[in-house]
Design an enzyme around this catalytic site. Sequence first.
Site, PDB file in Angstrom:
ATOM      1  N   ASP A 291    -115.979  92.467  -0.458  1.00  0.00           N
ATOM      2  CA  ASP A 291    -116.458  93.806  -0.789  1.00  0.00           C
ATOM      3  C   ASP A 291    -117.986  93.857  -0.839  1.00  0.00           C
ATOM      4  OD1 ASP A 291    -113.917  94.793  -0.894  1.00  0.00           O
ATOM      5  OD2 ASP A 291    -113.794  94.891  -3.081  1.00  0.00           O
ATOM      6  N   GLY A 292    -118.615  92.743  -1.225  1.00  0.00           N
ATOM      7  CA  GLY A 292    -120.073  92.719  -1.268  1.00  0.00           C
ATOM      8  C   GLY A 292    -120.696  92.918   0.099  1.00  0.00           C
TER       9      GLY A 292
ATOM     10  N   ASN B  82    -120.882 101.995  -5.729  1.00  0.00           N
ATOM     11  CA  ASN B  82    -120.201 101.592  -6.960  1.00  0.00           C
ATOM     12  C   ASN B  82    -120.719 102.315  -8.193  1.00  0.00           C
ATOM     13  OD1 ASN B  82    -118.284  99.857  -5.960  1.00  0.00           O
ATOM     14  ND2 ASN B  82    -119.420  97.983  -6.386  1.00  0.00           N
ATOM     15  N   GLU B  83    -121.988 102.042  -8.550  1.00  0.00           N
ATOM     16  CA  GLU B  83    -122.492 102.609  -9.801  1.00  0.00           C
ATOM     17  C   GLU B  83    -124.012 102.663  -9.839  1.00  0.00           C
ATOM     18  OE1 GLU B  83    -123.090  98.668  -9.796  1.00  0.00           O
ATOM     19  OE2 GLU B  83    -121.003  99.147 -10.274  1.00  0.00           O
TER      20      GLU B  83
ATOM     21  N   TYR C 239    -118.390  96.759 -12.176  1.00  0.00           N
ATOM     22  CA  TYR C 239    -119.180  96.646 -13.412  1.00  0.00           C
ATOM     23  C   TYR C 239    -118.576  97.502 -14.525  1.00  0.00           C
ATOM     24  CZ  TYR C 239    -123.714  95.564 -15.636  1.00  0.00           C
ATOM     25  OH  TYR C 239    -124.708  95.083 -16.445  1.00  0.00           O
TER      26      TYR C 239
ATOM     27  N   SER D  69    -115.730  95.766 -16.317  1.00  0.00           N
ATOM     28  CA  SER D  69    -116.170  94.660 -17.164  1.00  0.00           C
ATOM     29  C   SER D  69    -116.814  95.144 -18.451  1.00  0.00           C
ATOM     30  CB  SER D  69    -117.154  93.764 -16.399  1.00  0.00           C
ATOM     31  OG  SER D  69    -118.388  94.419 -16.170  1.00  0.00           O
TER      32      SER D  69
ATOM     33  N   ALA E 132    -122.255  97.922 -24.440  1.00  0.00           N
ATOM     34  CA  ALA E 132    -122.549  97.262 -25.718  1.00  0.00           C
ATOM     35  C   ALA E 132    -123.379  98.165 -26.618  1.00  0.00           C
ATOM     36  CB  ALA E 132    -123.247  95.927 -25.489  1.00  0.00           C
TER      37      ALA E 132
END
Length: 278
Positions: free
Chosen positions: A66-67, A141-142, A186, A189, A208
Amino acid sequence: MDVDVGIVAQRDNERAQELAASLVDALEGTGASAVVDEATGGAIAATAVPVAAMAGRDLVVSIGGDGTLLFVAREVGPTPILGINLGEVGFLNAVAPADALEVVTALVTELEETGAVEGRELARLQATGVDEKWTLEPALNEVVVHGPRRGHGGGATVEITVDGQRYTESHADGVLVATPTGSTAYNLSEGGPLLHPSAETLVVTQMAATDSMPPLVVEPDTELTLTVSGTDTAYAISDGRNRQRLEPPATVSVSLADESVTLVGPQANFFDGLDKLE
């Protein structure tokens, strides 16, 4: 019509290079024009061009994980892409190496006969500066906004507004906005939800956070802004690669990019991919 194909193989991967060489031979046998990326051209006997020069071709074949496909998408934009999977999960790469020659030649034949192939459109995100005029390369992705570094002592205060209304503000490692494609990366995760590939949504996830709120799923045309403060330096990052240094307080606008990514050929089974996640 004459069909022009670009082939990009995962860097320093002999298996990918060998498959690229086989594809070049097969395509030239059909009368199609085939070029490879410059790194692959140094390893096999084929005409090589920069990946960005493949934009506008009829088809670009990405061989790797995918990268590799993310890299290809950044370079060629809306040009149709076929992913051949040499990775582990393969949410974007649906074609097994053993099937590559058959699938690619079938797509070329379809292009020769009809001038087009059907594909699936994948939304991309655009991050732009509100106070300073800059724009990052589109993200498949993001988009992430975070402080000077991840981890202890490296966070920042980030306020999230949705259509002009404040959603939350907290000290955090950062905040990310993900597409359905990026929800498995990401975002996952960091405790964000999975979005089905067919969902026309985005997800906003804190990283976080001291005073955390649940991840927020919004419509793609929602006006999202992330305002970072409480630190001397921060960054806006597109797909973990393209980076803009910020001087807080600074506000980043995140919206849909004008151009999407087009995946053609067989599509990956989303749920099979989930089974491979660690």
